[in-house]
Design an enzyme around this catalytic site. Structure first.
Site, PDB file in Angstrom:
ATOM      1  N   TYR A   8      15.912  -5.375  14.146  1.00 51.79           N
ATOM      2  CA  TYR A   8      15.630  -5.260  12.710  1.00 51.79           C
ATOM      3  C   TYR A   8      16.703  -5.980  11.900  1.00 51.79           C
ATOM      4  O   TYR A   8      16.401  -6.726  10.964  1.00 51.79           O
ATOM      5  CB  TYR A   8      15.571  -3.786  12.331  1.00 51.79           C
ATOM      6  CG  TYR A   8      15.201  -3.518  10.896  1.00 51.79           C
ATOM      7  CD1 TYR A   8      13.892  -3.655  10.460  1.00 51.79           C
ATOM      8  CD2 TYR A   8      16.161  -3.087   9.979  1.00 51.79           C
ATOM      9  CE1 TYR A   8      13.544  -3.386   9.135  1.00 51.79           C
ATOM     10  CE2 TYR A   8      15.825  -2.814   8.666  1.00 51.79           C
ATOM     11  CZ  TYR A   8      14.507  -2.963   8.247  1.00 51.79           C
ATOM     12  OH  TYR A   8      14.186  -2.697   6.942  1.00 51.79           O
ATOM     13  N   ASP A  60      -3.651  -8.939   8.560  1.00 51.79           N
ATOM     14  CA  ASP A  60      -2.544  -8.966   9.502  1.00 51.79           C
ATOM     15  C   ASP A  60      -1.719 -10.207   9.205  1.00 51.79           C
ATOM     16  O   ASP A  60      -2.141 -11.332   9.482  1.00 51.79           O
ATOM     17  CB  ASP A  60      -3.091  -9.002  10.938  1.00 51.79           C
ATOM     18  CG  ASP A  60      -1.996  -9.137  11.980  1.00 51.79           C
ATOM     19  OD1 ASP A  60      -0.801  -9.193  11.600  1.00 51.79           O
ATOM     20  OD2 ASP A  60      -2.327  -9.197  13.178  1.00 51.79           O
ATOM     21  N   ALA A  89      18.627  -8.439  12.852  1.00 46.00           N
ATOM     22  CA  ALA A  89      18.507  -9.887  13.037  1.00 46.00           C
ATOM     23  C   ALA A  89      17.312 -10.444  12.272  1.00 46.00           C
ATOM     24  O   ALA A  89      17.392 -11.516  11.656  1.00 46.00           O
ATOM     25  CB  ALA A  89      18.376 -10.206  14.525  1.00 46.00           C
ATOM     26  N   LYS A 141      15.887  -9.196   9.534  1.00 49.53           N
ATOM     27  CA  LYS A 141      16.146  -9.163   8.095  1.00 49.53           C
ATOM     28  C   LYS A 141      17.220 -10.172   7.695  1.00 49.53           C
ATOM     29  O   LYS A 141      17.148 -10.759   6.605  1.00 49.53           O
ATOM     30  CB  LYS A 141      16.537  -7.752   7.672  1.00 49.53           C
ATOM     31  CG  LYS A 141      15.390  -6.749   7.728  1.00 49.53           C
ATOM     32  CD  LYS A 141      14.215  -7.179   6.862  1.00 49.53           C
ATOM     33  CE  LYS A 141      13.169  -6.097   6.710  1.00 49.53           C
ATOM     34  NZ  LYS A 141      11.995  -6.546   5.931  1.00 49.53           N
ATOM     35  N   SER A 183       0.797  -1.227   0.000  1.00 56.06           N
ATOM     36  CA  SER A 183       0.000   0.000   0.000  1.00 56.06           C
ATOM     37  C   SER A 183       0.830   1.278   0.000  1.00 56.06           C
ATOM     38  O   SER A 183       0.289   2.360  -0.236  1.00 56.06           O
ATOM     39  CB  SER A 183      -0.937   0.010   1.209  1.00 56.06           C
ATOM     40  OG  SER A 183      -0.198  -0.009   2.416  1.00 56.06           O
ATOM     41  N   ARG A 184       2.132   1.148   0.252  1.00 53.91           N
ATOM     42  CA  ARG A 184       2.984   2.336   0.310  1.00 53.91           C
ATOM     43  C   ARG A 184       4.399   1.998  -0.169  1.00 53.91           C
ATOM     44  O   ARG A 184       4.794   0.844  -0.245  1.00 53.91           O
ATOM     45  CB  ARG A 184       3.075   2.890   1.740  1.00 53.91           C
ATOM     46  CG  ARG A 184       1.790   3.465   2.296  1.00 53.91           C
ATOM     47  CD  ARG A 184       2.051   4.138   3.646  1.00 53.91           C
ATOM     48  NE  ARG A 184       0.873   4.812   4.157  1.00 53.91           N
ATOM     49  CZ  ARG A 184      -0.041   4.255   4.925  1.00 53.91           C
ATOM     50  NH1 ARG A 184       0.085   2.976   5.267  1.00 53.91           N
ATOM     51  NH2 ARG A 184      -1.078   4.937   5.359  1.00 53.91           N
TER      52      ARG A 184
END
Length: 258
Positions: free
Chosen positions: A164, A71, A166, A168, A23-24
Site C-alpha cells: 500500500y 472496474d 509503495a 500510494k 460511493s463511500r
C-alpha cells in the site's frame, strides 16, 4: 464539535466532475460537496447499491448526478465509463481519481504475491488508467483539474502494508510527473495524502478507545473526516488554486509535516 459551514466555489457550477471511488467515505463526501457547488457529478464505484444511494441523496437535495459502476483496473471498462459520461453530462472538467484501498497491515515477509499485485492494481494502476482515459480530452480542450488520492502511508512509514505504501508513493510521483507534462496544456494535477480519516467503515471497525488514541497522535487533536478531504479536493478542483499544480497536500491534522 461545532457545526461546520462549508465554503463555496462559484466557478465549479456547471462543471462536469467524475469521482472514482465515489460511493463511500471520502469519495462520497466529495461527490456531495461538488454537487452542492453546482457541479454535475458522476459517482463511480463497484457496488451499484452504494452508488445509487449517493446519487439519490444528491438528486434529492436538488443536485445533478449519475452513477456509473466500472472496474478501473480494466482500461476498456474505464473507456466505456468515460464515453457514457460525455454522452450524458458532457466533457469532463474535474477528475477526482480516488478509487483504491486495501491499506490493512500485512508484514512483508507474510505478504502473498497476489496481495501485492492486487494492491498495486487497485491503487496505482487504476489511477493511471483513469487519468489516461480522461487526460486526452482535457489536453484537447486546454484545461482541466485532476486530483489523485495518495495517503500519509506514502509520506512516512506506517502500519499499512509495504504494498500500500509503495502504491500510494507511486501515485504521488505519478501525479508530479503528469503535472509537469501537461501544465503547458492548461491541465493541473495535484495529489491528496490523508492521514487517519473517520469514515463509516473506520467507525464500524475501530473501537472508540482506539479512535481516541489515534486522534491524540495528531497535533490538531482529532481524526479527520471525509469532509476534510473533500474540502481540500474542492479547493484543488476550483480556480482558487489556478496556479497550483504538482503539489501533494497532506490532509493530516499536522501528523505529517514535511
Amino acid at each position: 464539535m461545532a457545526a461546520r459551514s462549508y465554503p463555496t466555489y462559484p466557478d465549479l457550477a456547471g462543471k462536469v466532475a467524475v469521482v472514482s471511488g465515489g460511493s463511500r467515505g471520502i469519495g462520497a463526501a466529495t461527490c456531495r460537496l461538488l454537487a452542492q457547488n453546482g457541479a454535475k457529478v458522476t459517482v463511480n464505484g463497484r457496488d451499484e447499491a452504494a452508488i445509487d444511494s449517493v446519487v439519490q441523496e444528491i438528486q434529492g437535495s436538488g443536485g445533478e448526478a449519475i452513477g456509473v459502476a466500472a472496474d478501473l483496473t480494466d482500461l476498456a471498462a474505464v473507456e466505456r465509463m468515460r464515453r457514457r459520461i460525455e454522452e450524458e453530462l458532457g466533457p469532463v472538467d474535474v477528475l477526482a481519481a480516488f478509487a483504491g484501498g486495501q491499506g490493512y497491515p500485512t508484514p512483508t515477509e507474510q505478504m502473498a504475491e497476489e496481495q501485492w499485485r492486487s494492491v498495486m492494481d487497485s491503487d496505482l494502476t487504476a489511477t493511471f488508467l483513469t487519468v489516461r482515459s480522461f487526460l486526452p480530452g482535457m489536453i484537447e480542450r486546454g484545461g482541466g483539474s485532476i486530483v489523485t488520492m495518495a495517503s500519509s502511508a506514502a509520506r512516512l512509514p506506517s502500519q499499512a502494508s509495504a504494498a500500500y505504501a509503495a502504491a500510494k508513493a507511486g501515485v504521488v510521483m505519478f501525479s508530479k510527473h503528469v503535472a509537469s507534462e501537461v501544465g503547458q496544456h492548461g491541465v493541473r494535477v495535484n495529489c491528496l495524502a490523508p492521514s487517519s480519516v473517520l469514515t463509516e467503515r473506520v467507525k464500524r471497525l475501530m473501537p472508540e478507545e482506539t479512535q481516541r488514541q489515534v486522534a491524540s497522535m495528531h497535533p490538531l487533536g482529532r481524526m479527520g473526516t471525509p469532509e476534510d478531504v473533500a474540502l481540500a479536493t474542492l479547493f484543488l478542483a476550483s480556480e482558487s488554486s489556478s496556479w497550483i499544480t504538482g503539489v501533494t497536500l497532506d490532509v493530516a491534522g499536522g501528523r505529517i509535516i514535511v
